[in-house]
Design a protein around this motif. Structure first.
Motif, PDB file in Angstrom:
ATOM      1  N   THR A  12      16.108  20.167  10.176  1.00 24.06           N
ATOM      2  CA  THR A  12      17.333  19.998  10.959  1.00 24.06           C
ATOM      3  C   THR A  12      18.320  19.059  10.285  1.00 24.06           C
ATOM      4  O   THR A  12      19.511  19.373  10.141  1.00 24.06           O
ATOM      5  N   TRP A  13      17.843  17.905   9.826  1.00 26.20           N
ATOM      6  CA  TRP A  13      18.785  16.893   9.335  1.00 26.20           C
ATOM      7  C   TRP A  13      19.363  17.275   7.989  1.00 26.20           C
ATOM      8  O   TRP A  13      20.571  17.083   7.745  1.00 26.20           O
ATOM      9  N   ALA A  14      18.540  17.851   7.113  1.00 28.92           N
ATOM     10  CA  ALA A  14      19.079  18.312   5.832  1.00 28.92           C
ATOM     11  C   ALA A  14      20.050  19.466   6.041  1.00 28.92           C
ATOM     12  O   ALA A  14      21.087  19.563   5.367  1.00 28.92           O
ATOM     13  N   ALA A  15      19.739  20.357   6.992  1.00 29.96           N
ATOM     14  CA  ALA A  15      20.637  21.482   7.278  1.00 29.96           C
ATOM     15  C   ALA A  15      21.956  21.003   7.851  1.00 29.96           C
ATOM     16  O   ALA A  15      22.992  21.681   7.710  1.00 29.96           O
ATOM     17  N   ALA A  16      21.945  19.833   8.480  1.00 30.08           N
ATOM     18  CA  ALA A  16      23.181  19.278   9.033  1.00 30.08           C
ATOM     19  C   ALA A  16      23.971  18.478   8.008  1.00 30.08           C
ATOM     20  O   ALA A  16      25.032  17.938   8.329  1.00 30.08           O
ATOM     21  N   GLY A  17      23.442  18.373   6.780  1.00 22.36           N
ATOM     22  CA  GLY A  17      24.184  17.710   5.720  1.00 22.36           C
ATOM     23  C   GLY A  17      23.759  16.293   5.413  1.00 22.36           C
ATOM     24  O   GLY A  17      24.437  15.588   4.656  1.00 22.36           O
ATOM     25  N   TYR A  18      22.616  15.863   5.965  1.00 17.64           N
ATOM     26  CA  TYR A  18      22.115  14.517   5.714  1.00 17.64           C
ATOM     27  C   TYR A  18      21.006  14.539   4.669  1.00 17.64           C
ATOM     28  O   TYR A  18      20.294  15.537   4.518  1.00 17.64           O
ATOM     29  N   ALA A  19      20.840  13.429   3.974  1.00 15.44           N
ATOM     30  CA  ALA A  19      19.585  13.194   3.272  1.00 15.44           C
ATOM     31  C   ALA A  19      18.549  12.817   4.317  1.00 15.44           C
ATOM     32  O   ALA A  19      18.865  12.135   5.302  1.00 15.44           O
ATOM     33  N   HIS A  20      17.306  13.258   4.124  1.00 15.02           N
ATOM     34  CA  HIS A  20      16.292  13.089   5.168  1.00 15.02           C
ATOM     35  C   HIS A  20      14.996  12.607   4.543  1.00 15.02           C
ATOM     36  O   HIS A  20      14.470  13.234   3.622  1.00 15.02           O
ATOM     37  N   LEU A  21      14.492  11.473   5.028  1.00 18.90           N
ATOM     38  CA  LEU A  21      13.183  10.977   4.616  1.00 18.90           C
ATOM     39  C   LEU A  21      12.260  11.005   5.819  1.00 18.90           C
ATOM     40  O   LEU A  21      12.517  10.328   6.819  1.00 18.90           O
ATOM     41  N   LEU A  22      11.190  11.769   5.732  1.00 19.51           N
ATOM     42  CA  LEU A  22      10.171  11.851   6.775  1.00 19.51           C
ATOM     43  C   LEU A  22       8.969  11.021   6.335  1.00 19.51           C
ATOM     44  O   LEU A  22       8.337  11.317   5.321  1.00 19.51           O
ATOM     45  N   MET A  23       8.663   9.962   7.090  1.00 18.70           N
ATOM     46  CA  MET A  23       7.564   9.079   6.724  1.00 18.70           C
ATOM     47  C   MET A  23       6.244   9.583   7.281  1.00 18.70           C
ATOM     48  O   MET A  23       6.126   9.893   8.478  1.00 18.70           O
ATOM     49  N   ASP A  24       5.233   9.652   6.431  1.00 17.80           N
ATOM     50  CA  ASP A  24       3.873   9.924   6.878  1.00 17.80           C
ATOM     51  C   ASP A  24       3.364   8.731   7.682  1.00 17.80           C
ATOM     52  O   ASP A  24       3.786   7.596   7.461  1.00 17.80           O
ATOM     53  N   SER A  25       2.450   8.972   8.622  1.00 20.15           N
ATOM     54  CA  SER A  25       1.852   7.893   9.414  1.00 20.15           C
ATOM     55  C   SER A  25       0.449   7.617   8.899  1.00 20.15           C
ATOM     56  O   SER A  25      -0.430   8.476   8.994  1.00 20.15           O
ATOM     57  N   ARG A  26       0.238   6.433   8.365  1.00 25.72           N
ATOM     58  CA  ARG A  26      -1.047   6.087   7.755  1.00 25.72           C
ATOM     59  C   ARG A  26      -2.208   6.340   8.732  1.00 25.72           C
ATOM     60  O   ARG A  26      -2.153   5.977   9.905  1.00 25.72           O
ATOM     61  N   GLY A  27      -3.246   6.982   8.225  1.00 29.50           N
ATOM     62  CA  GLY A  27      -4.448   7.192   9.009  1.00 29.50           C
ATOM     63  C   GLY A  27      -4.310   8.194  10.132  1.00 29.50           C
ATOM     64  O   GLY A  27      -5.209   8.322  10.970  1.00 29.50           O
ATOM     65  N   GLN A  58       0.837  -1.205   0.000  1.00 29.53           N
ATOM     66  CA  GLN A  58       0.000   0.000   0.000  1.00 29.53           C
ATOM     67  C   GLN A  58       0.873   1.257   0.000  1.00 29.53           C
ATOM     68  O   GLN A  58       1.890   1.310   0.685  1.00 29.53           O
ATOM     69  N   PRO A  59       0.491   2.285  -0.766  1.00 29.72           N
ATOM     70  CA  PRO A  59       1.343   3.473  -0.884  1.00 29.72           C
ATOM     71  C   PRO A  59       1.383   4.303   0.393  1.00 29.72           C
ATOM     72  O   PRO A  59       0.351   4.547   1.024  1.00 29.72           O
ATOM     73  N   VAL A  60       2.575   4.716   0.749  1.00 29.99           N
ATOM     74  CA  VAL A  60       2.826   5.569   1.913  1.00 29.99           C
ATOM     75  C   VAL A  60       3.573   6.806   1.423  1.00 29.99           C
ATOM     76  O   VAL A  60       4.522   6.694   0.642  1.00 29.99           O
ATOM     77  N   ARG A  61       3.155   7.977   1.878  1.00 31.84           N
ATOM     78  CA  ARG A  61       3.785   9.220   1.451  1.00 31.84           C
ATOM     79  C   ARG A  61       4.957   9.582   2.365  1.00 31.84           C
ATOM     80  O   ARG A  61       5.061   9.104   3.504  1.00 31.84           O
ATOM     81  N   GLY A  62       5.810  10.444   1.859  1.00 30.83           N
ATOM     82  CA  GLY A  62       6.917  10.966   2.655  1.00 30.83           C
ATOM     83  C   GLY A  62       7.508  12.186   1.986  1.00 30.83           C
ATOM     84  O   GLY A  62       7.255  12.457   0.801  1.00 30.83           O
ATOM     85  N   TRP A  63       8.270  12.954   2.738  1.00 28.59           N
ATOM     86  CA  TRP A  63       9.058  14.054   2.185  1.00 28.59           C
ATOM     87  C   TRP A  63      10.523  13.641   2.214  1.00 28.59           C
ATOM     88  O   TRP A  63      11.040  13.214   3.253  1.00 28.59           O
ATOM     89  N   PHE A  64      11.200  13.779   1.084  1.00 25.16           N
ATOM     90  CA  PHE A  64      12.632  13.500   0.995  1.00 25.16           C
ATOM     91  C   PHE A  64      13.344  14.810   0.717  1.00 25.16           C
ATOM     92  O   PHE A  64      12.986  15.543  -0.210  1.00 25.16           O
ATOM     93  N   THR A  65      14.357  15.111   1.525  1.00 24.95           N
ATOM     94  CA  THR A  65      15.059  16.396   1.434  1.00 24.95           C
ATOM     95  C   THR A  65      16.562  16.167   1.457  1.00 24.95           C
ATOM     96  O   THR A  65      17.064  15.344   2.227  1.00 24.95           O
ATOM     97  N   ARG A  66      17.263  16.918   0.593  1.00 24.34           N
ATOM     98  CA  ARG A  66      18.725  16.874   0.530  1.00 24.34           C
ATOM     99  C   ARG A  66      19.276  18.288   0.456  1.00 24.34           C
ATOM    100  O   ARG A  66      18.624  19.186  -0.102  1.00 24.34           O
ATOM    101  N   PRO A  67      20.472  18.505   1.002  1.00 25.49           N
ATOM    102  CA  PRO A  67      21.098  19.820   0.829  1.00 25.49           C
ATOM    103  C   PRO A  67      21.301  20.113  -0.655  1.00 25.49           C
ATOM    104  O   PRO A  67      21.802  19.259  -1.406  1.00 25.49           O
TER     105      PRO A  67
END
Length: 323
Positions: free
Chosen positions: A104-119, A67-76
């Motif tokens: 915070t994590w992208a600003a610190a130089g990491y790739a960051h994936l934030l997972m949405d919580s279903r429902g 089942q599809p789950v959304r997220g935001w992926f961020t990189r510097p």
């Protein structure tokens, strides 16, 4: 709230016997194999988040039963090398919100994936975008009791599976070093990250604070605060369901995942926390499968723990582990 749990010296050696189902490993192996039937990454679309120093993608990945789950992926912006990645999980009731909320994590130089919580997403914050497609089983009004009469129907079976798949999705995204992926979360997010550490053997690092879903049998006997309070209220109405409910909860207990985890771990705990009582957190810490543990205790804090100070401690610790 005054101190209400065990004294700190007792907490530091509190390692209760937490029974586990005989088929615990088979249950999770079967669940994850079912989820792993197809490609994990479904879509990654660049979005204009109004930010000039990071790039953002709207991500969809295949979670529980595909089942599809959304997220935001961020990189510097401008980073060309494959970066270590932080996969972050959210607290109870919060959805992924808007992409500029957690930088915070992208600003610190990491790739960051934030997972949405279903429902989830309707209690606070700025909403969520992932429906719970498996949410037809009976239960109370909150997700903590959705499907709680059976481990196969229980909401957290689906959400934990999503969390494991999020790590696989992060490793499939562009510009990520798959060998350097960390999981992080607070409260419900901490419980999810801990479960991931027990189910993903090659996770590079784990950062949790005030984790939910640890030593759950003790928690529902100690506190009426939500989310545990939702379970208490469910049992106050469904009095005959206690044995079934306690059995279901044993399949998602963070202490059992902690026993199987091997990644270095960084923990934060407030000693006045009535939402996720300190003894439940220490139960997981003291059963944790690696000796590489750093625990920060905040004696005068509730569920908020060390807040920004703790985040700075996480940044310093993770820099040592992943760089």
């Amino acid at each position: 709230m005054a101190l209400f749990d065990l004294p700190l010296a007792e907490l530091q050696r509190y390692a209760p016997e937490v029974p586990e189902p005989d088929d615990f490993d088979a249950f999770w192996d079967g669940t994850l194999k079912q989820a792993d039937a197809g490609p994990v990454l479904l879509d990654a679309t660049p979005v204009d988040a109004g930010l000039s120093l990071v790039d953002t993608w709207d991500v969809a990945f295949a979670g529980y039963e595909g089942q599809p789950v959304r997220g935001w992926f961020t990189r510097p912006r401008g980073a060309t090398a494959d970066l270590p990645a932080v996969v972050e999980y959210l607290g109870y009731g919060r959805g992924r919100g808007l992409p500029h909320e957690r930088l915070t994590w992208a600003a610190a130089g990491y790739a960051h994936l934030l997972m949405d919580s279903r429902g989830q997403g309707d209690l606070y914050g700025n909403g969520g975008d992932t429906p719970d497609l498996g949410g037809g089983a009976l239960g109370g009004p909150g997700v903590a009791t959705r499907g709680i009469r059976s481990p196969h129907d229980y909401y957290y079976r689906r959400l934990i599976t999503d969390a494991v798949r999020a790590v696989a999705a992060a490793r499939a995204l562009p510009g990520v070093d798959p060998a350097r992926v960390a999981a992080v979360g607070n409260s419900q997010g901490g419980g999810l990250a801990l479960a991931v550490a027990g189910l993903v053997p090659d996770l590079a690092a784990l950062m949790i604070s005030a984790p939910f879903l640890c030593h759950i049998q003790r928690a529902i006997d100690m506190t009426d605060a939500d989310p545990y309070g939702e379970i208490v209220r469910y049992l106050a109405v469904n009095r005959e369901a206690e044995a079934e409910v306690r059995r279901t909860l044993s399949y998602v207990d963070g202490v059992l995942f902690a026993r199987r985890a091997t990644a270095p771990v960084h923990v934060g705990v407030g000693l006045r926390d009535t939402i996720c009582p300190p003894s439940t957190v220490f139960a997981a810490c003291n059963h944790y499968g690696s000796a590489d543990r750093t625990v920060h205790v905040y004696p005068f804090n509730h569920h908020e723990g060390g807040e920004a100070l703790h985040t700075r401690r996480q940044l310093d610790w993770l820099g040592e582990k992943l760089r």
